[in-house]
Design a protein around this motif. Structure first.
Motif, mmCIF file in Angstrom:
data_model
loop_
_atom_site.group_PDB
_atom_site.id
_atom_site.type_symbol
_atom_site.label_atom_id
_atom_site.label_comp_id
_atom_site.label_asym_id
_atom_site.label_seq_id
_atom_site.Cartn_x
_atom_site.Cartn_y
_atom_site.Cartn_z
ATOM 1 N N LEU B 8 -14.329 28.502 -34.504
ATOM 2 C CA LEU B 8 -13.783 27.864 -35.711
ATOM 3 C C LEU B 8 -14.653 28.314 -36.888
ATOM 4 O O LEU B 8 -15.834 27.966 -36.946
ATOM 5 C CB LEU B 8 -13.822 26.337 -35.599
ATOM 6 C CG LEU B 8 -13.354 25.641 -36.880
ATOM 7 C CD1 LEU B 8 -11.859 25.349 -36.838
ATOM 8 C CD2 LEU B 8 -14.119 24.358 -37.150
ATOM 9 N N THR B 45 -10.378 22.172 -45.414
ATOM 10 C CA THR B 45 -10.880 22.194 -44.028
ATOM 11 C C THR B 45 -9.929 22.908 -43.057
ATOM 12 O O THR B 45 -8.715 22.697 -43.096
ATOM 13 C CB THR B 45 -11.160 20.761 -43.523
ATOM 14 O OG1 THR B 45 -11.691 20.825 -42.200
ATOM 15 C CG2 THR B 45 -9.892 19.905 -43.493
ATOM 16 N N ILE B 47 -10.044 22.451 -39.859
ATOM 17 C CA ILE B 47 -10.179 21.762 -38.570
ATOM 18 C C ILE B 47 -8.835 21.477 -37.899
ATOM 19 O O ILE B 47 -8.744 21.477 -36.681
ATOM 20 C CB ILE B 47 -11.048 20.473 -38.708
ATOM 21 C CG1 ILE B 47 -11.439 19.909 -37.343
ATOM 22 C CG2 ILE B 47 -10.372 19.399 -39.540
ATOM 23 C CD1 ILE B 47 -12.481 20.688 -36.612
ATOM 24 N N LEU B 58 -18.537 26.538 -33.312
ATOM 25 C CA LEU B 58 -18.366 26.329 -34.748
ATOM 26 C C LEU B 58 -19.250 27.354 -35.459
ATOM 27 O O LEU B 58 -20.440 27.447 -35.166
ATOM 28 C CB LEU B 58 -18.814 24.901 -35.056
ATOM 29 C CG LEU B 58 -18.224 24.187 -36.250
ATOM 30 C CD1 LEU B 58 -18.404 22.693 -36.082
ATOM 31 C CD2 LEU B 58 -18.846 24.637 -37.527
ATOM 32 N N LYS B 80 -15.368 16.529 -30.366
ATOM 33 C CA LYS B 80 -14.201 17.380 -30.614
ATOM 34 C C LYS B 80 -14.150 18.551 -29.617
ATOM 35 O O LYS B 80 -13.202 19.325 -29.620
ATOM 36 C CB LYS B 80 -14.290 17.898 -32.058
ATOM 37 C CG LYS B 80 -13.066 18.604 -32.574
ATOM 38 C CD LYS B 80 -11.981 17.646 -33.006
ATOM 39 C CE LYS B 80 -10.766 18.412 -33.513
ATOM 40 N NZ LYS B 80 -9.634 17.517 -33.783
#
Ligand code: SF4
Lengths: 446, 175
Positions: B8, B45, B47, B58, B80
């Motif tokens: 990510l 974001t 996410i 991440l 997460k």
């Protein structure tokens, strides 16, 4: 060999050298609050038989959302309260509490030569006393409750020399914002800062606390000031300090032995001229993004910060309309801060919603003895009880999306004072002046 | 210990813990349940972008995790499903919190981080301290030799407990 205050405190608290650059460092005092302590406290109770190393070396404070705002925060406060009672830990609670970094020093829990940790990043505030005080996470704090120690990398040392007399309407807050602006938001990572020079020597303990409080905003492990007569005089008469003159004399000798030796060496040094500083205001989304109150946003300003804040390069902050004003937080909510704000607000009216939240109930009572609460309320300010409040966007004045708040707090991160909120950090005096004008204003223009 | 999976990308420096998990969600007394609000205050974001669903790593830039000491930031990232964070630098408290919880803090040079931003997957060999790109390129990273054990085996609090008698002895001689 000449040693700085940090080196003296560090050397006298090393229990063991560990692999890597790690040390087992004894902590004289632990401070616990309701947001970051419960998880660790519960783990110790459940998995380690509730064995605290020394409950008398812990104080607990319900401060971040106090009194509770809803069921969840009521449970947090209750967990801390019940845990403190069960383990015989001294607790400061509703009616007798305040922000942990205001309460611990004002009661005398922080003394020169001590080590102190708390699950809160602004713990460096206590370094103003010549203590080594640092913020840690929940698990490290639980480790400290079990073994009274932290595992720490040895930080490097950084001396910040500030000389000169601060001009009218320039305060400790402006000095520390100037330093963070100069070093950038991460420039001091891995260092303990020592503030010294004639500007610092002439500061009160409260001003020194404001300086040390924001050391973390430059990334520093902590900030410290070498203990001197100002430190000793402040501690006399404090709640947990001996009232016996002879005993106090002994303490005084011990405390001053931690003072920085002449010719101490540092890994890094910078100097700053106190005479030429101006009031500072932040424009961006970290405290290093800061300019003089009459300055312009720099041409190399970060685009993402500008976009979030709804500002442009070259724009002036002076005259920028504000939606809300706030004086409070562990940076600027002590009695001297409130007195400065009162000087400006006296006989005037605020033109935007303004909240003043004293740093502790003790500060509140002192302010009321001096009649400051009348000055504030006559000016149309909401005068509250003590708490962290809107500083972290949890309660008591959360800022709306895209609303600007002129604030005496320490953080202007995206979302910090509420989703989409736009805080501008500055001194209590500039907050007060701007609250009256409704736009960012220099106190001299009121 | 091998971590491999999707990345990510968080193409920003100075992501503070208020952005990782906003204070308004810090009302729990447990270490779980914070993942749903992870990074929701980061402007733009990524996410919730389905492209990054189930990412394990991440990736970000400088000074990640600065600001508040809240360990909730690490708990939210782990909640997460992330196993590691790659950055060119970390804030002190955040990095310590990573070690104490078993989230791997991988510090790489800025050039290496830039290269990773062009990748969608990577593999992290924690024991040997290397990040492998799909191209086969390898980046080495440092871990604290003592705290690496807490990542691999857990047991930070047990370790602290084991020091109690030593600390008691030290206290007697120190005072
Ligand atoms: S006043 Fe703000 S910065 Fe200080 S401890 Fe409270 S939330 Fe943290």
């Amino acid at each position: 060999m000449a040693k700085s205050v940090f080196e003296k405190v560090w050397d006298s608290h090393i229990v063991e050298e560990l692999p890597g650059n790690n040390y087992l460092v004894f902590m004289d005092q632990i401070v616990a609050h309701e947001i970051t302590t419960p998880q660790g406290a519960i783990e110790i109770d459940e998995k380690f038989g509730g064995n605290l190393y020394a409950s008398e070396r812990i104080i607990a404070i319900n401060d971040h959302v106090s009194p509770a705002k809803d069921t969840a925060t009521a449970i947090q406060a209750k967990v801390l309260r019940d845990w403190a009672k069960k383990h015989n830990v001294k607790i400061f609670d509703i009616g007798n509490n305040g922000i942990c970094h205001v309460v611990a020093p004002e009661r005398g829990y922080v003394q020169p030569g001590m080590t102190l940790c708390c699950g809160d990043s602004h713990t460096g505030t206590n370094g103003a006393f010549g203590a080594f005080a640092l913020g840690i996470g929940t698990t490290a704090q639980a480790g400290a409750m079990l073994a009274q120690c932290l595992i720490l990398n040895k930080p490097k040392t950084f001396k910040i020399q500030i000389d000169g007399k601060l001009p009218l309407y320039v305060y400790a807050k402006d000095v520390i914002l100037a330093i963070i602006g100069k070093m950038t938001f991460r420039g001091a990572t891995g260092y303990v800062l020592e503030y010294s020079g004639s500007t610092i020597e002439s500061m009160s303990m409260e001003e020194r606390m404001t300086m040390c409080n924001m050391s973390i905003e430059a990334g520093a492990t902590s900030g410290m000031v070498s203990p001197d007569k100002t430190t000793v005089d402040y501690l006399w008469g404090k709640e947990v300090i001996t009232k016996d003159k002879n005993e106090f004399e002994k303490l005084k000798n011990k405390w001053t032995s931690f003072a920085t030796d002449k010719d101490s060496k540092y890994d890094k040094e910078i100097t700053l001229d106190g005479n030429s500083l101006k009031p500072k205001v932040t424009w961006g989304t970290n405290p290093g993004e800061v300019i003089d109150i009459d300055g312009e946003i720099p041409s190399d300003a970060d685009e993402k910060s500008l976009e979030y804040m709804g500002l442009k390069k070259g724009q002036k902050l002076y005259g920028l309309p504000m939606d809300q004003a706030f004086i409070g937080s562990c940076t600027n909510s002590r009695i001297s801060d409130l007195r400065e704000a009162a000087k400006i607000l006296k006989g005037k009216k605020v033109s935007i919603p303004t909240i003043i939240t004293p740093g502790s109930q003790a500060v509140k009572r002192q302010a009321e003895r001096e009649g400051l609460h009348d000055i504030f309320q006559d000016a149309g300010v909401l005068w509250t009880h003590s708490s962290c409040g809107p500083c972290l966007g949890m309660s008591m004045g959360v800022v709306a999306p895209e609303s600007r708040c002129i604030s005496s707090t320490n953080r202007n991160f995206p979302g910090r004072m509420g989703t989409g909120s736009r805080p501008h950090l500055t001194s209590p005096a500039v907050v007060a002046a701007s609250a009256i004008a409704g736009v960012i204003t220099h106190p001299k223009d009121i | 210990m091998l971590i491999s999976g999707k990345i990510l990308p968080l193409d920003r420096s100075n992501i503070d813990t208020d952005q990782i998990i906003p204070a308004r969600y810090l009302t729990g007394i447990t270490k779980t349940g914070y993942g749903v609000h992870l990074l929701e205050d980061v402007p733009g974001t990524p996410i919730n972008n389905p492209k990054y669903k189930d990412a394990a790593v991440l990736l970000t830039k400088e000074n990640f995790g600065c600001g508040s000491s809240r360990e909730h930031a690490v708990w939210a990232i782990m909640d997460k499903g992330f196993k590691a964070v790659i950055a060119s630098s970390f804030a002190r408290i955040f990095e310590e919190n990573c070690y104490n919880n078993g989230l791997v803090p991988v510090k790489l040079k800025s050039e290496e981080v830039e290269k990773l931003f062009k990748q969608s997957n990577c593999e992290i060999d924690v024991i040997n301290q290397v990040v492998k790109l799909e191209s086969g390129e390898i980046f080495k990273f440092e871990l604290d030799p003592l705290k690496k054990e807490f990542i691999l085996k857990g047991g930070f609090l047990k370790y602290m407990e084991s020091k109690v008698s030593l600390v008691k002895t030290w206290e007697k001689t120190a005072s």
